[in-house]
Design a protein around this motif. Structure first.
Motif, mmCIF file in Angstrom:
data_model
loop_
_atom_site.group_PDB
_atom_site.id
_atom_site.type_symbol
_atom_site.label_atom_id
_atom_site.label_comp_id
_atom_site.label_asym_id
_atom_site.label_seq_id
_atom_site.Cartn_x
_atom_site.Cartn_y
_atom_site.Cartn_z
ATOM 1 N N ALA A 159 0.994 -0.869 0.155
ATOM 2 C CA ALA A 159 -0.493 -0.212 -0.071
ATOM 3 C C ALA A 159 0.376 1.208 -0.037
ATOM 4 N N ASP A 160 2.241 0.951 0.882
ATOM 5 C CA ASP A 160 2.910 1.938 0.869
ATOM 6 C C ASP A 160 3.402 2.613 -0.516
ATOM 7 N N GLN A 171 0.554 -3.760 -12.042
ATOM 8 C CA GLN A 171 1.770 -5.295 -12.366
ATOM 9 C C GLN A 171 2.842 -4.597 -11.719
ATOM 10 N N ASP A 172 3.360 -3.262 -12.154
ATOM 11 C CA ASP A 172 4.704 -3.286 -12.087
ATOM 12 C C ASP A 172 5.124 -2.675 -10.357
ATOM 13 N N ILE A 173 3.853 -2.120 -9.647
ATOM 14 C CA ILE A 173 4.176 -1.586 -8.045
ATOM 15 C C ILE A 173 4.422 -3.113 -7.768
ATOM 16 N N ALA A 174 3.773 -4.619 -7.819
ATOM 17 C CA ALA A 174 3.963 -5.368 -7.134
ATOM 18 C C ALA A 174 5.424 -5.845 -7.220
ATOM 19 N N GLY A 181 11.456 -5.694 -1.238
ATOM 20 C CA GLY A 181 10.650 -6.343 -0.391
ATOM 21 C C GLY A 181 10.709 -5.264 0.715
ATOM 22 N N GLY A 182 10.327 -3.864 0.647
ATOM 23 C CA GLY A 182 9.561 -3.354 1.132
ATOM 24 C C GLY A 182 11.024 -2.259 2.000
ATOM 25 N N VAL A 183 12.182 -2.478 1.273
ATOM 26 C CA VAL A 183 13.575 -2.326 2.503
ATOM 27 C C VAL A 183 14.251 -1.194 2.164
#
Length: 317
Positions: A159-160, A171-174, A181-183
């Motif tokens: 979501a961030d 798709q590209d966001i995912a 990994g959101g790191v």
């Protein structure tokens, strides 16, 4: 660079502070606070933002575990006009005198670097239980006093990513979220104004923060980091039982088990117990680690010599 907010975590810190202030005139539910999360989840960025918004908050770094340096950092941040502290009891006494009657929050970053110092732990415990106007927040540590309020911070969520990449397809966001990994430290080269493929090309440079984070973190965490690469790579290749990992890398089970426990404690690996509780299975902590070992570790020569070929391999998979 993508600019993520920490509104949820800031709100949690503010709620903790308001609760502590309320408890000054009633029976306390907690005496200290612990802010914790994996390395790279954004604890330092959160604290910097909180300090900018709250003049009653202070920050002290205990990094590298040097007592003399830590005491001097404590003096500089919290009691600059009270003279040097002789020991931890003296340091906390000077803090109490400096902020007498003034409600303040003090972040003690990298507290675990000095966590084996019995003198520090005893002084911390006594101070936390005796001072009602000063809330101590240990950062990156689960060290607890009699009653500790815990605040956790996680890597940035899917979501961030949606918030900071409004022009990207779902798709590209995912895909970008799965790669990083959101790191936060591995995303310094990312740019919302370029395509997913161009961002990935930036990440797959041998000198990028994305490429360098795992080696740097292993060097910082372990005295012999080279011993841990084979275990992490083995897990990334689908070996999840202790016996499978040990056989794959040629370690005895007991030696491999000790290394796995160290990796779990350091936040690289998670263990899941079977429903019957007889065996554990081991997994890398996040998708960034999985990507790094599957593509960068396995193809290090290409990372240095042929980024385009490495990109082809990633997109083919």
């Amino acid at each position: 660079m993508l600019l993520f907010d920490f509104n949820h975590e800031l709100a949690e810190l503010n709620r903790t502070w308001r609760s502590y202030l309320h408890l000054l005139t009633s029976s306390p539910e907690f005496y200290a606070c612990s802010l914790h999360g994996d390395k790279g989840c954004g604890k330092t960025n959160l604290i910097k933002t909180y300090l900018q918004k709250n003049p009653n908050a202070y920050y002290v770094s205990f990094s590298r575990g040097n007592k003399a340096v830590a005491l001097e950092n404590f003096r500089t941040a919290c009691f600059p006009n009270a003279g040097s502290a002789q020991d931890w009891d003296d340091a906390f006494s000077k803090v109490a005198t400096t902020f007498k009657g003034k409600p303040v929050m003090i972040f003690l970053d990298d507290f675990a670097d000095l966590g084996s110092d019995a003198e520090l732990l005893n002084a911390f415990q006594k101070f936390s239980l005796s001072q009602r106007n000063i809330l101590l927040v240990t950062v990156g540590s689960h060290i607890k006093t009699e009653r500790t309020k815990e605040v956790s911070i996680s890597p940035r969520s899917l979501a961030d990513f949606c918030k900071v990449l409004p022009g990207y397809s779902k798709q590209d966001i995912a895909r970008l979220y799965a790669v990083t990994g959101g790191v936060l430290p591995v995303m310094k080269e990312l740019d919302e104004d370029i395509s997913f493929e161009e961002n990935l090309r930036r990440l797959l440079q041998h000198d990028s923060s994305f490429s360098q984070f795992v080696p740097a973190l292993l060097r910082e965490t372990f005295r012999t980091p080279a011993s841990y690469y084979p275990i992490l790579y083995s897990i990334s290749q689908g070996k999840h039982r202790l016996s499978e990992i040990a056989a794959d890398i040629g370690f005895p089970n007991n030696k491999c088990g000790k290394y796995l426990e160290a990796l779990i404690d350091a936040g690289f690996v998670v263990a899941e117990r079977s429903p019957m509780g007889k065996h554990s299975t081991y997994y890398l902590k996040n998708s960034y680690l999985s990507f790094w070992f599957n593509y960068l570790y396995r193809n290090h020569s290409l990372l240095v010599s042929d980024t385009e070929r490495l990109l082809e391999i990633v997109f083919k998979d």
